[in-house]
Write an enzyme that holds these catalytic residues in place. Sequence first.
Site, PDB file in Angstrom:
ATOM      1  N   SER A 177       0.825  -1.203   0.000  1.00  0.00           N
ATOM      2  CA  SER A 177       0.000   0.000   0.000  1.00  0.00           C
ATOM      3  C   SER A 177       0.865   1.261   0.000  1.00  0.00           C
ATOM      4  O   SER A 177       1.615   1.498  -0.946  1.00  0.00           O
ATOM      5  CB  SER A 177      -0.952  -0.057   1.203  1.00  0.00           C
ATOM      6  OG  SER A 177      -1.911   0.963   1.144  1.00  0.00           O
ATOM      7  N   ASP A 187     -10.409  -2.985  -4.391  1.00  0.00           N
ATOM      8  CA  ASP A 187      -9.395  -2.093  -3.831  1.00  0.00           C
ATOM      9  C   ASP A 187      -9.346  -0.834  -4.691  1.00  0.00           C
ATOM     10  O   ASP A 187      -9.143  -0.927  -5.907  1.00  0.00           O
ATOM     11  CB  ASP A 187      -8.033  -2.805  -3.843  1.00  0.00           C
ATOM     12  CG  ASP A 187      -6.883  -1.958  -3.325  1.00  0.00           C
ATOM     13  OD1 ASP A 187      -7.109  -0.790  -2.970  1.00  0.00           O
ATOM     14  OD2 ASP A 187      -5.750  -2.474  -3.271  1.00  0.00           O
ATOM     15  N   HIS A 244      -8.036  -4.912  -0.339  1.00  0.00           N
ATOM     16  CA  HIS A 244      -6.800  -4.272   0.110  1.00  0.00           C
ATOM     17  C   HIS A 244      -6.475  -4.686   1.551  1.00  0.00           C
ATOM     18  O   HIS A 244      -7.357  -4.795   2.387  1.00  0.00           O
ATOM     19  CB  HIS A 244      -7.007  -2.753   0.051  1.00  0.00           C
ATOM     20  CG  HIS A 244      -5.764  -1.965   0.276  1.00  0.00           C
ATOM     21  ND1 HIS A 244      -4.929  -1.580  -0.741  1.00  0.00           N
ATOM     22  CD2 HIS A 244      -5.208  -1.482   1.419  1.00  0.00           C
ATOM     23  CE1 HIS A 244      -3.927  -0.885  -0.247  1.00  0.00           C
ATOM     24  NE2 HIS A 244      -4.061  -0.820   1.056  1.00  0.00           N
TER      25      HIS A 244
END
Length: 309
Positions: free
Chosen positions: A161, A256, A286
């Site tokens: 991320s 996501d 995610h």
Amino acid sequence: MTMRALHPDIPALMQALRDAGVPSLGSVPPAVARAGYTASRRRLQPPLAPVSAITEHAIPRVGEPLRARLYRGGETGQSQPCLVFLHGGGWVLGSIESHEGLCRHLAHRAGCAVLAVDYRLAPEHPHPAAMEDSVLALSWVAANAASLGLDAARLAVGGDSAGGNLAAVLALLGRDGLAPPVMFQLLLYPATDLARAYDDDPGMSPDIPLTTQAMRYFIEHYVPDPHARAGWQASPLRAASLTGAPPAFVLTCGHDPLHDEGRLYAARLEREGVPVMALHVSDQVHGILNLGGAVTAAGMILDMAAAAL
């Protein structure tokens, strides 16, 4: 547009987060969100993978030292390759503790060392503080590899991320001679374009850990100046060229808000001559890789990432 299939583990995961009283990402002030984020990640991770050694390090820096933790996955006494790992959490949340399980899994399965970096968080330390700490950590590893029992010729960068964003930037800095060069980048559902509009996607489930609203919250904290978001050191997808970047593994998930920019980054890497392994998991969300106690597929995906590494 029909909603993409959602893995059956995800509704139970979301209910477990609600039952634990974890606030939705981006819904509360950072100080409140941090404790809940770390606690939930530690609670919902599987048993920790074994490693051969763990050492704590304080990397010299103006002001407070930069905290880092080195996990050794192979045999002690041997020079090991090393992955410098930057944790996720929207540049606002996360820590060495929240991602311990993920780092140990990679070290164990790849048989390498993993250096987890506790970079400074926004909004107290906005961009480029996290990037500067990432460069510092990689430079420290490269300079001290011999004394740490590491191989300076086999360094990689990676992260999930926000950490994937930092790793992608770090790889380009290394290519340009602005940081030590690395031979691989491990990008796990990375953020690559902070200047884009985050609109709702009708193909995604509305009940997911990271929403478009949360992404706007994180970006506003990390890069408050909208004009700075288009710079490649915040948005590597906007770099003029990716040619010469190190080989990459890029993971994206269908549910996501980052899946489009992650897939575009992988496609650009391939188009510009960089070897890339792109894995798209259409029914996942995610953040699953450090929630493997609730999402059965997380361990398998991490094994694939470790094999690529």
